[in-house]
Structures are given as C-alpha cells and as structure tokens.
Design a protein around this motif. Structure first.
Motif, PDB file in Angstrom:
ATOM      1  N   THR A  55       0.829  -1.212   0.000  1.00 26.77           N
ATOM      2  CA  THR A  55       0.000   0.000   0.000  1.00 26.77           C
ATOM      3  C   THR A  55       0.862   1.260   0.000  1.00 26.77           C
ATOM      4  O   THR A  55       0.336   2.368   0.097  1.00 26.77           O
ATOM      5  N   ALA A 107       1.041  -4.638   5.795  1.00 25.96           N
ATOM      6  CA  ALA A 107      -0.314  -4.482   5.255  1.00 25.96           C
ATOM      7  C   ALA A 107      -0.865  -5.811   4.744  1.00 25.96           C
ATOM      8  O   ALA A 107      -2.038  -6.132   4.958  1.00 25.96           O
ATOM      9  N   ASN A 130      -1.585  -8.177   7.739  1.00 28.65           N
ATOM     10  CA  ASN A 130      -2.787  -7.707   8.415  1.00 28.65           C
ATOM     11  C   ASN A 130      -4.040  -8.099   7.629  1.00 28.65           C
ATOM     12  O   ASN A 130      -5.020  -8.587   8.195  1.00 28.65           O
TER      13      ASN A 130
END
Length: 196
Positions: A12, A94, A97
């Motif tokens: 990201t 990211a 997660n």
C-alpha cells in the motif's frame, strides 16, 4: 462455472512498484487463460486498519464494515495470486494484516506467488507460504521472483521506475497461473462443502 482468481496486491506504499506487477499478472492471465476470470484486489482500495475485530477471525463473527467488505471480496474467489515485495525478509505488514482479518474465506483455495525485490522476494514468498498453510491455502510450487536490478528500470530509487521484466518471467508466470487454476479447481468440492 468460471474459475475466479484474485490478484492480491500486497503493498500500500505510495510510489510502490507492485501495481505495475499486478497489472502484468492480470494481463498475462487474460492472454493465456481467457476462460478464467482475473481481478486485482488492491489492498490500498480497502483501507483496512490494524486488525480491530473483537472476535478471532476463525469465529466468522465480523462486526466492522471494512471487514465485511474485505470478506465479501475475498470469499468470491477460488484462488489467488499474491504480489508481494520483500520488507526485511518478509511480506509487508499491510499484507499480513489483510490476511489475518479473515479465516474461512481463505480455506481450501489455491495460491500462486509473485515476488519482487532486491533478492527477488524469495524470503518473503517463503514466509507467505507458511502463513497461508495455516489458513488451509494450497500454494503452488512454481513462483515468480523479480529483481529490482534486472526486471525494473530505475533511475531514481525514490520513484517506481518502469517495469521491464525479462522474457523468461512470462513463461514462469503462465506456469504459476495454470498451476493455481488447476489446484483451485481440484479443491472446488472441499471449498463448496466448507462454504455451504
């Protein structure tokens, strides 16, 4: 029924190179496997916070809008191709997660891996395989390892540069995509039973 493969873009970071790689994966998939449906699942489009669900993902009791949206997206696919850079010998925070938010949606799917980095992201991909095995995801043997030195043209390291993969990578990617589709189709019965 058309087999659906989600291409998970695992970075990201602003200025990331992963979007160029994910677009290449999608384009190659459409060209070589036109009977398969490919979509890019860009984590940047989902805005997932750090895991904030009160119940463990295995319980399947999601309470947050962003989790439900992510669950719906992931649950619609038979398999995945994960596009990941290597950060400190692993995948991005990211991506970890996003994977951790869900459980059943990943079960009995297949996955291929495309890594990019200084070392071709081979260590990140090996770590990703371990993570996915806990979620009952069958990762295929073949993988694409892209080098920042040989497969990108980068004049300024603070900018993404241009994606210029060596010719042999497309052949390997086609193998990854075919294996992912074959395994996803082989797991269809298990997946249907688990999602019923």
């Amino acid at each position: 029924m058309t087999t659906k493969i989600g291409i998970v873009l695992g970075s990201t970071r602003p200025g990331r190179r992963g979007r160029m790689v994910a677009d290449w994966v999608a384009k190659t998939g459409v060209e070589h496997l036109p009977e398969v449906h490919f979509d890019i699942l860009d984590l940047a489009d989902f805005g997932l916070p750090l895991l904030d669900e009160p119940q463990p993902p295995a319980a399947g009791q999601y309470s947050k809008h962003h989790t439900l949206r992510w669950s719906e997206a992931v649950g619609g696919y038979d398999g995945f191709v994960f596009v990941t850079p290597e950060y400190n010998r692993s995948i991005t925070g990211a991506l970890k997660n996003a994977i951790d938010f869900l459980y059943a949606e990943w079960n009995h799917t297949a996955a291929g891996c495309v890594g990019y980095g200084v070392q071709g992201a081979t260590r990140a991909v090996e770590h990703l395989r371990l993570i996915l095995s806990e979620l009952k995801v069958a990762t295929v043997r073949s993988q694409v390892s892209l080098s920042l030195f040989g497969d990108f043209t980068i004049e300024d390291p603070t900018l993404p540069g241009a994606f210029t993969p060596q010719a042999h990578h497309e052949r390997t990617l086609v193998t990854v995509l075919r294996e992912t589709v074959e395994w996803a189709e082989a797991l269809q019965e298990l997946r249907a039973g688990a999602r019923a």
